[in-house]
Design a protein around this motif. Structure first.
Motif, PDB file in Angstrom:
ATOM      1  N   MET A   1     116.464 -43.263-101.389  1.00 40.47           N
ATOM      2  CA  MET A   1     116.572 -44.668-101.034  1.00 40.47           C
ATOM      3  C   MET A   1     116.042 -44.827 -99.604  1.00 40.47           C
ATOM      4  O   MET A   1     116.422 -44.081 -98.711  1.00 40.47           O
ATOM      5  CB  MET A   1     118.036 -45.106-101.129  1.00 40.47           C
ATOM      6  N   ASN A   2     115.175 -45.812 -99.398  1.00 40.03           N
ATOM      7  CA  ASN A   2     114.626 -46.013 -98.060  1.00 40.03           C
ATOM      8  C   ASN A   2     115.618 -46.779 -97.173  1.00 40.03           C
ATOM      9  O   ASN A   2     116.597 -47.342 -97.657  1.00 40.03           O
ATOM     10  CB  ASN A   2     113.258 -46.709 -98.119  1.00 40.03           C
ATOM     11  N   LYS A   3     115.354 -46.779 -95.863  1.00 39.09           N
ATOM     12  CA  LYS A   3     116.267 -47.407 -94.886  1.00 39.09           C
ATOM     13  C   LYS A   3     116.504 -48.883 -95.184  1.00 39.09           C
ATOM     14  O   LYS A   3     117.618 -49.386 -95.062  1.00 39.09           O
ATOM     15  CB  LYS A   3     115.723 -47.252 -93.460  1.00 39.09           C
ATOM     16  N   ARG A   4     115.437 -49.592 -95.543  1.00 38.62           N
ATOM     17  CA  ARG A   4     115.561 -51.024 -95.825  1.00 38.62           C
ATOM     18  C   ARG A   4     116.517 -51.274 -96.989  1.00 38.62           C
ATOM     19  O   ARG A   4     117.364 -52.166 -96.919  1.00 38.62           O
ATOM     20  CB  ARG A   4     114.183 -51.587 -96.117  1.00 38.62           C
ATOM     21  N   ASP A   5     116.390 -50.466 -98.042  1.00 37.31           N
ATOM     22  CA  ASP A   5     117.299 -50.599 -99.180  1.00 37.31           C
ATOM     23  C   ASP A   5     118.724 -50.212 -98.796  1.00 37.31           C
ATOM     24  O   ASP A   5     119.686 -50.805 -99.284  1.00 37.31           O
ATOM     25  CB  ASP A   5     116.819 -49.765-100.366  1.00 37.31           C
ATOM     26  N   GLU A   6     118.868 -49.221 -97.924  1.00 35.51           N
ATOM     27  CA  GLU A   6     120.206 -48.838 -97.456  1.00 35.51           C
ATOM     28  C   GLU A   6     120.877 -49.995 -96.731  1.00 35.51           C
ATOM     29  O   GLU A   6     122.067 -50.258 -96.934  1.00 35.51           O
ATOM     30  CB  GLU A   6     120.132 -47.619 -96.535  1.00 35.51           C
TER      31      GLU A   6
ATOM     32  N   ASP B   1     125.023 -42.342-103.144  1.00 35.10           N
ATOM     33  CA  ASP B   1     124.405 -43.374-102.301  1.00 35.10           C
ATOM     34  C   ASP B   1     125.478 -44.148-101.535  1.00 35.10           C
ATOM     35  O   ASP B   1     125.339 -44.401-100.335  1.00 35.10           O
ATOM     36  CB  ASP B   1     123.588 -44.362-103.149  1.00 35.10           C
TER      37      ASP B   1
END
Length: 185
Positions: A1-6, A56
């Motif tokens: 999962m990328n930072k933006r999605d996090e 996640d």
């Protein structure tokens, strides 16, 4: 999962755990906890998040810069920011002599008249350090920090609860407890 999605997932978790668990089929206990697996299932039920795993969610909780979440065993809660009623866990931690509240200049006149109110949340949010309070203040235009003398606030009837990671929650604070206004750059 990328930072933006996090970041987006963390915001979605906050929405569920702080404001509308029932809308997502969750039942929180009196202190705001629910099962990590139940939260995962509620999130996975949303088409955008069907791929989210318990790992996640645990990662988001462990790496949140503001430590917004607390996991104990298989239970998770939002530490603060609730618009729904939850009990606060007790702490033996002593209230510091001064705490900081992040706000904005447009609210200052109302605060000087009525004090610092919880607004649409259950409690007022305060920080032990100016740097942590600045994070909250910078979400708005014309950010401002207010330095609070906790002894004056306590003498006026305010109570404080430690929420973790520099964050303190309180009942409304009187204008007399504000000792300094600090502009944020």
């Amino acid at each position: 999962m990328n930072k933006r999605d996090e970041v987006k997932l963390s915001s979605f978790m906050a929405k569920i755990l702080r404001h509308s668990p029932e809308k997502f089929g969750l039942k929180l206990d009196d202190y705001g906890y629910c099962g990590v697996s139940e939260l995962t299932k509620a999130i996975q039920a949303q088409s955008r998040w069907e791929h989210v795993t318990e790992e996640d969610i645990r990662h988001i909780a462990a790496t949140s810069p503001k430590q917004r979440y607390l996991i104990k065993g298989n239970q998770i809660k939002a530490r603060y920011g609730h618009s729904i009623p939850v009990f606060q866990e007790t702490s033996a931690r002593q209230v510091p002599p001064y705490l900081y509240h992040g706000t904005h200049g447009d609210a200052l006149e109302a605060i000087k008249r009525a004090g610092i109110l919880s607004m649409n949340r259950q409690q007022v949010h305060l920080s032990e350090s100016p740097s942590f309070a600045t994070l909250a203040a910078k979400r708005r235009k014309n950010p401002l920090l207010l330095k609070i003398d906790t002894q004056i606030a306590i003498e006026a009837g305010a109570s404080f609860h430690f929420a973790g990671n520099e964050v303190w929650l309180s009942t409304p604070l009187p204008p007399s407890s504000i000792t300094e206004e600090i502009p944020v750059e």
